[in-house]
Design an enzyme around this catalytic site. Structure first.
Site, PDB file in Angstrom:
ATOM      1  CB  SER A  36      -0.884   0.011   1.251  1.00 40.08           C
ATOM      2  OG  SER A  36      -0.086   0.198   2.402  1.00 40.08           O
ATOM      3  CG  ASP A  59      -3.920  -2.805  -1.362  1.00 37.65           C
ATOM      4  OD1 ASP A  59      -4.887  -2.959  -2.128  1.00 37.65           O
ATOM      5  OD2 ASP A  59      -3.979  -2.980  -0.123  1.00 37.65           O
ATOM      6  N   GLY A  90     -11.149  -5.806   1.639  1.00 37.98           N
ATOM      7  CA  GLY A  90     -11.782  -5.821   2.969  1.00 37.98           C
ATOM      8  C   GLY A  90     -12.311  -7.184   3.371  1.00 37.98           C
ATOM      9  CB  SER A 117      -9.812  -9.286   7.613  1.00 37.91           C
ATOM     10  OG  SER A 117      -8.473  -9.224   7.175  1.00 37.91           O
ATOM     11  CG  ASP A 126      -3.219  -5.429   5.803  1.00 35.89           C
ATOM     12  OD1 ASP A 126      -2.387  -6.064   6.480  1.00 35.89           O
ATOM     13  OD2 ASP A 126      -3.100  -4.210   5.583  1.00 35.89           O
ATOM     14  CB  SER A 127      -7.697  -6.490   9.265  1.00 35.87           C
ATOM     15  OG  SER A 127      -7.813  -5.219   8.693  1.00 35.87           O
TER      16      SER A 127
HETATM   17  P1  13P Z   1      -8.912  -6.145   5.419  1.00 33.18           P
HETATM   18  O1  13P Z   1      -8.760  -4.890   6.229  1.00 33.18           O
HETATM   19  O2  13P Z   1     -10.288  -6.721   5.575  1.00 33.18           O
HETATM   20  O3  13P Z   1      -7.862  -7.147   5.718  1.00 33.18           O
HETATM   21  O4  13P Z   1      -8.777  -5.743   3.867  1.00 33.18           O
HETATM   22  C1  13P Z   1      -7.506  -5.561   3.274  1.00 33.18           C
HETATM   23  C2  13P Z   1      -7.574  -4.935   1.935  1.00 33.18           C
HETATM   24  O5  13P Z   1      -8.601  -4.833   1.296  1.00 33.18           O
HETATM   25  C3  13P Z   1      -6.316  -4.446   1.364  1.00 33.18           C
HETATM   26  O6  13P Z   1      -6.523  -3.771   0.158  1.00 33.18           O
HETATM   27  O1  G3H Z   2      -6.592  -1.474   2.177  1.00 31.54           O
HETATM   28  C1  G3H Z   2      -5.850  -1.239   3.108  1.00 31.54           C
HETATM   29  C2  G3H Z   2      -4.779  -2.198   3.474  1.00 31.54           C
HETATM   30  O2  G3H Z   2      -5.157  -2.946   4.591  1.00 31.54           O
HETATM   31  C3  G3H Z   2      -3.491  -1.466   3.689  1.00 31.54           C
HETATM   32  O3  G3H Z   2      -3.556  -0.692   4.833  1.00 31.54           O
HETATM   33  O4  G3H Z   2      -2.936   1.589   4.074  1.00 31.54           O
HETATM   34  O5  G3H Z   2      -2.726   0.912   6.482  1.00 31.54           O
HETATM   35  O6  G3H Z   2      -1.149  -0.006   4.764  1.00 31.54           O
HETATM   36  P1  G3H Z   2      -2.537   0.528   5.044  1.00 31.54           P
HETATM   37 ZN    ZN Z   3      -8.367  -2.717   0.014  1.00 28.39          ZN
END
Ligand code: 13P
Ligand code: G3H
Ligand code: ZN
Length: 320
Positions: free
Chosen positions: A56, A93, A223, A225, A267-268
Protein backbone atom coordinates in the site's frame (compact mmCIF):
# COMPACT_ATOMS: atom_id res chain seq x y z
CA UNK A 1 13.07 1.30 -15.45
CA UNK A 2 13.20 -2.23 -14.06
CA UNK A 3 10.99 -4.90 -15.56
CA UNK A 4 9.30 -7.25 -13.11
CA UNK A 5 10.12 -10.02 -15.56
CA UNK A 6 13.81 -9.63 -14.76
CA UNK A 7 12.98 -10.01 -11.08
CA UNK A 8 11.27 -13.38 -11.55
CA UNK A 9 7.82 -11.96 -10.78
CA UNK A 10 4.65 -12.58 -12.83
CA UNK A 11 1.62 -10.41 -13.62
CA UNK A 12 -1.85 -11.58 -12.60
CA UNK A 13 -3.21 -12.59 -16.03
CA UNK A 14 -2.45 -16.28 -16.15
CA UNK A 15 -3.06 -17.03 -12.46
CA UNK A 16 -6.47 -15.33 -12.68
CA UNK A 17 -7.42 -17.33 -15.78
CA UNK A 18 -6.57 -20.54 -13.94
CA UNK A 19 -8.35 -19.40 -10.76
CA UNK A 20 -11.47 -18.61 -12.75
CA UNK A 21 -11.51 -22.04 -14.38
CA UNK A 22 -10.61 -23.85 -11.15
CA UNK A 23 -13.15 -22.14 -8.84
CA UNK A 24 -10.66 -20.71 -6.35
CA UNK A 25 -9.13 -17.30 -5.56
CA UNK A 26 -5.55 -16.09 -5.25
CA UNK A 27 -4.53 -14.73 -1.83
CA UNK A 28 -3.51 -11.06 -1.80
CA UNK A 29 -1.67 -10.47 1.45
CA UNK A 30 -0.25 -7.06 2.43
CA UNK A 31 3.29 -6.79 3.73
CA UNK A 32 5.25 -4.00 5.41
CA UNK A 33 8.17 -5.87 6.96
CA UNK A 34 10.38 -8.93 6.73
CA UNK A 35 8.44 -11.15 9.14
CA UNK A 36 5.18 -10.66 7.25
CA UNK A 37 6.89 -11.43 3.97
CA UNK A 38 8.58 -14.55 5.35
CA UNK A 39 5.28 -15.82 6.76
CA UNK A 40 3.48 -15.24 3.45
CA UNK A 41 6.14 -17.01 1.39
CA UNK A 42 6.54 -19.91 3.83
CA UNK A 43 2.77 -20.45 3.96
CA UNK A 44 2.33 -20.28 0.18
CA UNK A 45 5.32 -22.52 -0.56
CA UNK A 46 4.13 -25.11 1.95
CA UNK A 47 0.63 -25.08 0.48
CA UNK A 48 1.88 -24.73 -3.12
CA UNK A 49 -0.23 -21.62 -3.71
CA UNK A 50 0.35 -18.71 -6.10
CA UNK A 51 0.44 -15.42 -4.19
CA UNK A 52 -0.04 -11.69 -4.64
CA UNK A 53 2.22 -9.56 -2.42
CA UNK A 54 0.45 -6.26 -1.83
CA UNK A 55 2.14 -2.98 -1.05
CA UNK A 56 0.00 0.00 0.00
CA UNK A 57 1.05 3.65 -0.11
CA UNK A 58 1.33 3.41 3.66
CA UNK A 59 3.68 0.45 3.33
CA UNK A 60 5.83 2.40 0.88
CA UNK A 61 6.08 5.24 3.36
CA UNK A 62 6.74 2.93 6.30
CA UNK A 63 9.29 0.57 4.81
CA UNK A 64 10.70 2.50 1.83
CA UNK A 65 9.81 1.58 -1.72
CA UNK A 66 13.31 0.46 -2.69
CA UNK A 67 13.58 -1.91 0.26
CA UNK A 68 10.13 -3.36 -0.46
CA UNK A 69 11.06 -3.97 -4.09
CA UNK A 70 14.25 -5.79 -3.15
CA UNK A 71 12.35 -7.77 -0.53
CA UNK A 72 9.86 -8.93 -3.16
CA UNK A 73 12.73 -9.78 -5.49
CA UNK A 74 14.33 -11.71 -2.63
CA UNK A 75 11.05 -13.50 -2.03
CA UNK A 76 11.30 -15.16 -5.44
CA UNK A 77 14.69 -16.64 -4.51
CA UNK A 78 13.52 -17.40 -0.97
CA UNK A 79 10.59 -19.46 -2.29
CA UNK A 80 12.94 -21.47 -4.48
CA UNK A 81 15.26 -22.02 -1.49
CA UNK A 82 12.28 -23.32 0.47
CA UNK A 83 11.81 -25.84 -2.30
CA UNK A 84 9.10 -24.61 -4.66
CA UNK A 85 8.90 -22.01 -7.39
CA UNK A 86 5.47 -20.44 -6.80
CA UNK A 87 4.10 -17.63 -9.03
CA UNK A 88 4.59 -14.33 -7.16
CA UNK A 89 2.90 -11.04 -8.14
CA UNK A 90 4.08 -7.70 -6.72
CA UNK A 91 0.99 -5.50 -6.62
CA UNK A 92 0.32 -1.88 -5.69
CA UNK A 93 -2.68 -1.79 -3.36
CA UNK A 94 -5.03 1.22 -3.70
CA UNK A 95 -2.95 3.34 -6.06
CA UNK A 96 -4.53 6.78 -6.01
CA UNK A 97 -2.83 8.51 -8.94
CA UNK A 98 -1.38 7.86 -12.38
CA UNK A 99 2.03 9.03 -11.13
CA UNK A 100 2.10 6.53 -8.27
CA UNK A 101 1.14 3.65 -10.57
CA UNK A 102 3.78 4.71 -13.11
CA UNK A 103 6.44 4.92 -10.42
CA UNK A 104 5.59 1.43 -9.13
CA UNK A 105 5.70 0.01 -12.67
CA UNK A 106 9.15 1.58 -13.12
CA UNK A 107 10.20 0.04 -9.81
CA UNK A 108 9.40 -3.50 -10.89
CA UNK A 109 5.78 -4.02 -9.81
CA UNK A 110 3.98 -6.56 -11.98
CA UNK A 111 0.46 -5.37 -11.16
CA UNK A 112 -1.12 -2.14 -9.96
CA UNK A 113 -4.48 -1.06 -8.63
CA UNK A 114 -5.79 2.32 -9.66
CA UNK A 115 -8.55 3.13 -7.23
CA UNK A 116 -10.75 5.78 -8.77
CA UNK A 117 -13.80 4.50 -6.94
CA UNK A 118 -14.34 7.79 -5.08
CA UNK A 119 -14.38 9.80 -8.30
CA UNK A 120 -17.41 10.51 -10.49
CA UNK A 121 -17.89 7.63 -12.93
CA UNK A 122 -16.45 9.36 -16.02
CA UNK A 123 -13.35 10.52 -14.13
CA UNK A 124 -12.82 7.01 -12.76
CA UNK A 125 -13.03 5.68 -16.33
CA UNK A 126 -10.58 8.29 -17.66
CA UNK A 127 -8.00 7.81 -14.89
CA UNK A 128 -8.21 4.01 -15.02
CA UNK A 129 -7.87 4.01 -18.80
CA UNK A 130 -4.78 6.21 -18.61
CA UNK A 131 -3.12 3.81 -16.16
CA UNK A 132 -4.09 0.78 -18.28
CA UNK A 133 -2.60 2.34 -21.44
CA UNK A 134 0.71 2.92 -19.66
CA UNK A 135 0.80 -0.38 -17.75
CA UNK A 136 -0.04 -2.58 -20.71
CA UNK A 137 2.99 -1.27 -22.62
CA UNK A 138 5.04 -3.14 -20.01
CA UNK A 139 2.70 -6.11 -19.68
CA UNK A 140 1.73 -5.00 -16.17
CA UNK A 141 -1.83 -5.90 -15.18
CA UNK A 142 -4.28 -3.36 -13.74
CA UNK A 143 -7.07 -3.64 -11.18
CA UNK A 144 -9.80 -0.97 -11.18
CA UNK A 145 -12.62 -0.41 -8.70
CA UNK A 146 -16.31 0.43 -8.99
CA UNK A 147 -18.41 1.10 -5.90
CA UNK A 148 -17.23 2.38 -2.52
CA UNK A 149 -16.59 0.26 0.57
CA UNK A 150 -17.89 1.64 3.87
CA UNK A 151 -15.27 2.69 6.41
CA UNK A 152 -11.96 4.34 5.67
CA UNK A 153 -10.50 3.76 2.23
CA UNK A 154 -7.55 5.75 0.92
CA UNK A 155 -8.05 8.33 3.66
CA UNK A 156 -11.61 8.89 2.43
CA UNK A 157 -14.24 7.68 4.85
CA UNK A 158 -17.74 6.60 3.90
CA UNK A 159 -20.53 5.89 6.40
CA UNK A 160 -22.42 3.53 4.13
CA UNK A 161 -21.46 1.11 1.39
CA UNK A 162 -22.08 2.28 -2.13
CA UNK A 163 -22.60 -1.10 -3.72
CA UNK A 164 -21.25 -1.64 -7.20
CA UNK A 165 -24.00 -1.16 -9.76
CA UNK A 166 -24.08 -4.25 -11.98
CA UNK A 167 -25.41 -2.18 -14.88
CA UNK A 168 -22.14 -0.20 -14.96
CA UNK A 169 -19.56 -2.98 -14.94
CA UNK A 170 -19.62 -3.96 -18.60
CA UNK A 171 -19.23 -0.37 -19.76
CA UNK A 172 -16.42 0.26 -17.23
CA UNK A 173 -14.48 -2.84 -18.18
CA UNK A 174 -14.76 -2.25 -21.91
CA UNK A 175 -13.96 1.48 -21.76
CA UNK A 176 -10.95 1.11 -19.44
CA UNK A 177 -9.43 -2.20 -20.56
CA UNK A 178 -8.73 -3.23 -16.93
CA UNK A 179 -7.63 -6.79 -16.20
CA UNK A 180 -9.65 -7.19 -13.01
CA UNK A 181 -12.35 -5.31 -11.14
CA UNK A 182 -12.70 -4.69 -7.41
CA UNK A 183 -16.33 -4.45 -6.34
CA UNK A 184 -18.26 -3.28 -3.29
CA UNK A 185 -20.69 -5.90 -1.98
CA UNK A 186 -20.57 -5.28 1.77
CA UNK A 187 -16.96 -6.00 2.69
CA UNK A 188 -14.95 -3.18 4.30
CA UNK A 189 -11.44 -2.50 5.52
CA UNK A 190 -10.28 -3.04 9.08
CA UNK A 191 -11.46 -5.10 12.04
CA UNK A 192 -14.89 -3.50 12.59
CA UNK A 193 -16.92 -4.46 9.55
CA UNK A 194 -20.35 -4.82 11.14
CA UNK A 195 -22.08 -3.22 14.11
CA UNK A 196 -23.03 -5.49 17.02
CA UNK A 197 -26.41 -7.05 16.28
CA UNK A 198 -25.97 -6.59 12.54
CA UNK A 199 -25.92 -9.79 10.48
CA UNK A 200 -22.41 -10.24 9.02
CA UNK A 201 -23.39 -10.87 5.46
CA UNK A 202 -22.05 -9.85 2.07
CA UNK A 203 -24.26 -9.31 -1.00
CA UNK A 204 -23.48 -12.41 -3.02
CA UNK A 205 -26.59 -11.64 -5.09
CA UNK A 206 -24.86 -8.50 -6.44
CA UNK A 207 -21.72 -10.52 -7.16
CA UNK A 208 -23.72 -13.08 -9.16
CA UNK A 209 -25.49 -10.30 -11.07
CA UNK A 210 -22.11 -8.75 -11.93
CA UNK A 211 -20.81 -12.16 -13.00
CA UNK A 212 -23.73 -12.47 -15.43
CA UNK A 213 -22.90 -9.11 -17.02
CA UNK A 214 -19.18 -9.85 -17.49
CA UNK A 215 -18.84 -13.64 -17.61
CA UNK A 216 -15.33 -14.95 -17.02
CA UNK A 217 -13.98 -11.57 -15.92
CA UNK A 218 -11.77 -11.61 -12.77
CA UNK A 219 -13.41 -9.97 -9.74
CA UNK A 220 -11.54 -8.76 -6.65
CA UNK A 221 -12.78 -8.50 -3.07
CA UNK A 222 -11.13 -5.98 -0.76
CA UNK A 223 -11.78 -5.82 2.97
CA UNK A 224 -12.03 -9.59 3.29
CA UNK A 225 -10.60 -10.26 6.73
CA UNK A 226 -12.74 -12.49 8.89
CA UNK A 227 -11.52 -11.15 12.25
CA UNK A 228 -11.12 -14.59 13.91
CA UNK A 229 -12.75 -14.36 17.32
CA UNK A 230 -10.22 -16.69 18.97
CA UNK A 231 -7.45 -14.30 17.97
CA UNK A 232 -9.42 -11.27 19.20
CA UNK A 233 -10.00 -13.11 22.51
CA UNK A 234 -6.27 -13.82 22.80
CA UNK A 235 -5.40 -10.16 22.19
CA UNK A 236 -7.84 -9.10 24.90
CA UNK A 237 -6.67 -11.84 27.28
CA UNK A 238 -3.16 -10.42 27.08
CA UNK A 239 -4.11 -6.82 27.76
CA UNK A 240 -5.69 -5.71 24.48
CA UNK A 241 -8.86 -3.67 24.24
CA UNK A 242 -10.65 -4.71 21.07
CA UNK A 243 -14.39 -4.32 21.36
CA UNK A 244 -17.02 -5.36 18.84
CA UNK A 245 -14.56 -6.40 16.15
CA UNK A 246 -16.42 -8.38 13.50
CA UNK A 247 -15.34 -9.65 10.08
CA UNK A 248 -16.67 -11.45 7.01
CA UNK A 249 -17.64 -15.08 7.72
CA UNK A 250 -15.17 -17.39 6.01
CA UNK A 251 -17.83 -19.58 4.41
CA UNK A 252 -19.18 -16.56 2.52
CA UNK A 253 -15.70 -15.84 1.17
CA UNK A 254 -15.32 -19.49 0.19
CA UNK A 255 -18.54 -19.20 -1.81
CA UNK A 256 -17.28 -16.03 -3.48
CA UNK A 257 -13.97 -17.71 -4.32
CA UNK A 258 -15.85 -20.48 -6.14
CA UNK A 259 -17.43 -17.85 -8.39
CA UNK A 260 -15.76 -15.12 -10.48
CA UNK A 261 -13.81 -13.78 -7.49
CA UNK A 262 -10.15 -14.44 -8.35
CA UNK A 263 -8.39 -12.28 -5.73
CA UNK A 264 -9.23 -11.86 -2.06
CA UNK A 265 -7.45 -9.15 -0.03
CA UNK A 266 -6.53 -9.94 3.55
CA UNK A 267 -4.52 -7.62 5.75
CA UNK A 268 -6.27 -7.02 9.08
CA UNK A 269 -6.38 -10.69 10.09
CA UNK A 270 -2.60 -10.82 9.80
CA UNK A 271 -2.27 -7.69 11.92
CA UNK A 272 -4.48 -9.29 14.57
CA UNK A 273 -2.50 -12.55 14.55
CA UNK A 274 0.82 -10.75 14.98
CA UNK A 275 -0.56 -8.57 17.75
CA UNK A 276 -1.91 -11.58 19.67
CA UNK A 277 1.42 -13.39 19.50
CA UNK A 278 3.48 -10.36 20.53
CA UNK A 279 1.15 -9.54 23.42
CA UNK A 280 1.35 -13.12 24.68
CA UNK A 281 5.14 -13.03 24.84
CA UNK A 282 5.15 -9.64 26.56
CA UNK A 283 2.78 -10.86 29.26
CA UNK A 284 4.22 -14.34 29.73
CA UNK A 285 7.87 -13.36 29.48
CA UNK A 286 8.12 -9.76 30.67
CA UNK A 287 11.91 -9.99 30.95
CA UNK A 288 12.29 -10.81 27.24
CA UNK A 289 13.80 -8.03 25.14
CA UNK A 290 15.20 -9.75 22.05
CA UNK A 291 12.87 -8.76 19.16
CA UNK A 292 13.41 -12.20 17.61
CA UNK A 293 11.73 -13.72 20.67
CA UNK A 294 8.45 -11.93 20.01
CA UNK A 295 8.59 -11.33 16.26
CA UNK A 296 9.48 -15.01 15.73
CA UNK A 297 6.27 -16.29 17.40
CA UNK A 298 4.34 -13.55 15.58
CA UNK A 299 5.72 -14.82 12.29
CA UNK A 300 4.79 -18.42 13.16
CA UNK A 301 1.23 -17.43 14.04
CA UNK A 302 0.93 -15.45 10.82
CA UNK A 303 2.12 -18.39 8.77
CA UNK A 304 -0.49 -20.67 10.34
CA UNK A 305 -3.18 -18.08 9.63
CA UNK A 306 -2.14 -17.75 5.99
CA UNK A 307 -2.04 -21.52 5.49
CA UNK A 308 -5.54 -21.75 6.91
CA UNK A 309 -6.73 -19.00 4.53
CA UNK A 310 -5.18 -20.65 1.49
CA UNK A 311 -6.59 -24.10 2.25
CA UNK A 312 -9.96 -23.33 3.82
CA UNK A 313 -11.01 -19.97 2.39
CA UNK A 314 -9.36 -19.37 -1.00
CA UNK A 315 -8.86 -22.94 -2.12
CA UNK A 316 -5.62 -22.00 -3.89
CA UNK A 317 -3.54 -24.80 -2.36
CA UNK A 318 -1.76 -27.07 -4.84
CA UNK A 319 -2.49 -24.61 -7.68
CA UNK A 320 1.04 -23.23 -8.06
P1 13P B 1 -8.91 -6.15 5.42
O1 13P B 1 -8.76 -4.89 6.23
O2 13P B 1 -10.29 -6.72 5.57
O3 13P B 1 -7.86 -7.15 5.72
O4 13P B 1 -8.78 -5.74 3.87
C1 13P B 1 -7.51 -5.56 3.27
C2 13P B 1 -7.57 -4.93 1.93
O5 13P B 1 -8.60 -4.83 1.30
C3 13P B 1 -6.32 -4.45 1.36
O6 13P B 1 -6.52 -3.77 0.16
O1 G3H C 1 -6.59 -1.47 2.18
C1 G3H C 1 -5.85 -1.24 3.11
C2 G3H C 1 -4.78 -2.20 3.47
O2 G3H C 1 -5.16 -2.95 4.59
C3 G3H C 1 -3.49 -1.47 3.69
O3 G3H C 1 -3.56 -0.69 4.83
O4 G3H C 1 -2.94 1.59 4.07
O5 G3H C 1 -2.73 0.91 6.48
O6 G3H C 1 -1.15 -0.01 4.76
P1 G3H C 1 -2.54 0.53 5.04
ZN1 ZN D 1 -8.37 -2.72 0.01
Amino acid sequence: MISYKDLGLVNSREIFTKAMKGGYAIPAFNFNNMEQLQAIIQACVETRSPVILQVSSGARKYANQTLLRYMAQGAVEYAKELGYNIPIVLHLDHGDSFELCKSCIEYGFSSVMIDGSHLPYDENVALTRRVVEYAHKYDVTVEGELGVLAGVEDDVSAEEHTYTRPEEVQDFVSKTGVDSLAISIGTSHGAFKFKPGQKPEIRLDILYEIEKRIPGFPIVLHGSSSVPQDIVAEINKYGGALKDSIGIPEEQLRKAARSAVCKINIDSDGRLAMTAAVRKVFVEKPAEFDPRKYLGPARDKLKELYKHKVINVLGSNDKA
